[in-house]
Design a protein around this motif. Structure first.
Motif, short mmCIF file in Angstrom:
data_model
loop_
_atom_site.label_atom_id
_atom_site.label_comp_id
_atom_site.label_asym_id
_atom_site.label_seq_id
_atom_site.Cartn_x
_atom_site.Cartn_y
_atom_site.Cartn_z
N ILE A 64 0.83 -1.21 0.00
CA ILE A 64 0.00 0.00 0.00
C ILE A 64 0.86 1.26 0.00
O ILE A 64 0.49 2.28 -0.58
CB ILE A 64 -1.01 0.01 1.17
CG1 ILE A 64 -0.31 0.02 2.53
CG2 ILE A 64 -1.96 -1.17 1.06
CD1 ILE A 64 -1.27 0.14 3.71
N TYR A 68 -0.13 3.42 -3.21
CA TYR A 68 -1.07 4.50 -2.87
C TYR A 68 -0.32 5.64 -2.18
O TYR A 68 -0.57 5.98 -1.04
CB TYR A 68 -2.19 3.95 -1.98
CG TYR A 68 -2.88 2.74 -2.57
CD1 TYR A 68 -3.37 2.76 -3.87
CD2 TYR A 68 -3.00 1.56 -1.84
CE1 TYR A 68 -3.98 1.65 -4.43
CE2 TYR A 68 -3.61 0.44 -2.39
CZ TYR A 68 -4.10 0.50 -3.69
OH TYR A 68 -4.70 -0.61 -4.24
N LEU A 79 -6.01 2.02 6.37
CA LEU A 79 -6.24 1.06 5.29
C LEU A 79 -5.63 -0.29 5.64
O LEU A 79 -6.26 -1.34 5.46
CB LEU A 79 -5.63 1.60 3.99
CG LEU A 79 -5.74 0.68 2.76
CD1 LEU A 79 -7.19 0.35 2.45
CD2 LEU A 79 -5.07 1.34 1.55
N LYS A 152 -7.42 -3.61 -3.16
CA LYS A 152 -7.90 -2.66 -4.17
C LYS A 152 -9.34 -2.24 -3.92
O LYS A 152 -9.69 -1.07 -4.11
CB LYS A 152 -7.76 -3.29 -5.56
CG LYS A 152 -6.33 -3.38 -6.05
CD LYS A 152 -6.27 -3.81 -7.51
CE LYS A 152 -4.86 -3.69 -8.06
NZ LYS A 152 -4.79 -4.03 -9.50
N TYR A 155 -9.40 0.23 -1.02
CA TYR A 155 -8.86 1.51 -1.45
C TYR A 155 -9.87 2.25 -2.34
O TYR A 155 -10.12 3.45 -2.16
CB TYR A 155 -7.56 1.31 -2.22
CG TYR A 155 -7.04 2.59 -2.84
CD1 TYR A 155 -6.47 3.59 -2.05
CD2 TYR A 155 -7.16 2.81 -4.22
CE1 TYR A 155 -6.02 4.77 -2.62
CE2 TYR A 155 -6.70 3.99 -4.79
CZ TYR A 155 -6.14 4.97 -3.98
OH TYR A 155 -5.70 6.14 -4.55
N LYS A 158 -12.55 3.82 -0.55
CA LYS A 158 -12.03 4.73 0.48
C LYS A 158 -12.34 4.21 1.88
O LYS A 158 -12.75 4.95 2.78
CB LYS A 158 -12.57 6.15 0.28
CG LYS A 158 -12.18 6.77 -1.05
CD LYS A 158 -12.55 8.23 -1.12
CE LYS A 158 -12.21 8.83 -2.48
NZ LYS A 158 -10.78 8.73 -2.81
N TYR A 160 -10.96 3.53 4.66
CA TYR A 160 -9.76 3.75 5.46
C TYR A 160 -10.05 3.75 6.95
O TYR A 160 -9.17 3.48 7.76
CB TYR A 160 -9.10 5.09 5.12
CG TYR A 160 -8.89 5.35 3.65
CD1 TYR A 160 -8.63 4.31 2.77
CD2 TYR A 160 -8.93 6.64 3.15
CE1 TYR A 160 -8.43 4.55 1.42
CE2 TYR A 160 -8.72 6.89 1.81
CZ TYR A 160 -8.48 5.84 0.94
OH TYR A 160 -8.29 6.09 -0.38
#
Length: 231
Positions: A64, A68, A79, A152, A155, A158, A160
């Protein structure tokens, strides 16, 4: 012996990993309940689980971080927490049918093959076994192959926030009440407890969860409440 050999062959086929040291896979699949009834065997998957947890944390963090880069340190941590947790591990275990290959004591046979904490622990133990048998590169390949779609998805959505924070925000928005967590059961020896938590809004029980700490049990309960859309 033949039954065990067949189980190992089937497990490796499903995992798509061929172990050089078959004993490591046996250890990874042996739950402590089997040792309790067969004390002369002297192996359980607990130490491999400890190692696998660290390897999984490293590989997911590396992935990650490198994929990201626009996320803040705080969002990266959130995340990761939504990926490396009991619920996701149990999901991976069920996908790989780990429950069919775990070695359990007779007392755990009835429900153990479907128990999320046992399944999740076995996944981490298998990761630890792969690391010892074939190193970090093969461990990385196994983890990314099995976790990439979940990473994925979280992410993209979102996703998180940790589950407890997300549930609290939803509860306040919809009911103006805070979720209340209760630890309703503890099981296992003192050094290796499993906790069972329930989350409530008022008198309504939304969901339950379990984990190796009270915090993890509460997080799993919150995650289930969110997934079930209990609010």
């Amino acid at each position: 012996m033949k039954k065990i050999d067949n189980r190992l062959a089937l497990a490796q086929k499903k995992l798509k990993v061929t172990f050089n040291n078959q004993d490591l896979l046996v250890e990874a699949l042996t739950h402590r309940s089997y040792l309790a009834e067969n004390p002369k065997k002297e192996i359980t998957n607990e130490k491999l689980e400890f190692l696998g947890d660290a390897v999984l944390d490293l590989v997911v963090t590396d992935f990650i971080y490198n994929n990201y880069r626009k996320l803040s340190e705080g969002d990266l941590a959130k995340l990761r927490a939504n990926i490396v947790n009991a619920e996701v591990l149990a999901t991976i275990a069920k996908k790989l049918k780990i429950g069919e290959y775990i070695v359990l004591g007779k007392g755990a046979e009835h429900t153990g093959r479907k128990t999320d904490s046992i399944l999740g622990d076995a996944v981490e133990a298998i990761i630890g076994a792969i690391y010892l048998d074939q190193g970090i590169d093969k461990s990385n390949d196994f983890i990314i192959k099995n976790f990439k779609s979940i990473i994925k998805s979280k992410y993209k959505l979102k996703d998180y926030s940790d589950p407890k924070t997300a549930l609290q925000e939803r509860a306040i928005l919809k009911t103006s009440q805070m979720p209340i967590y209760k630890i309703v059961k503890e099981k296992g020896p003192y050094h290796d407890r499993t906790f069972h938590a329930e989350v409530f809004i008022g008198d309504k029980m939304l969901a339950s969860g379990e984990g190796k700490s009270k915090k993890k049990a509460e997080q799993q309960a919150a995650a289930k409440a969110l997934r079930l859309k209990s609010l």
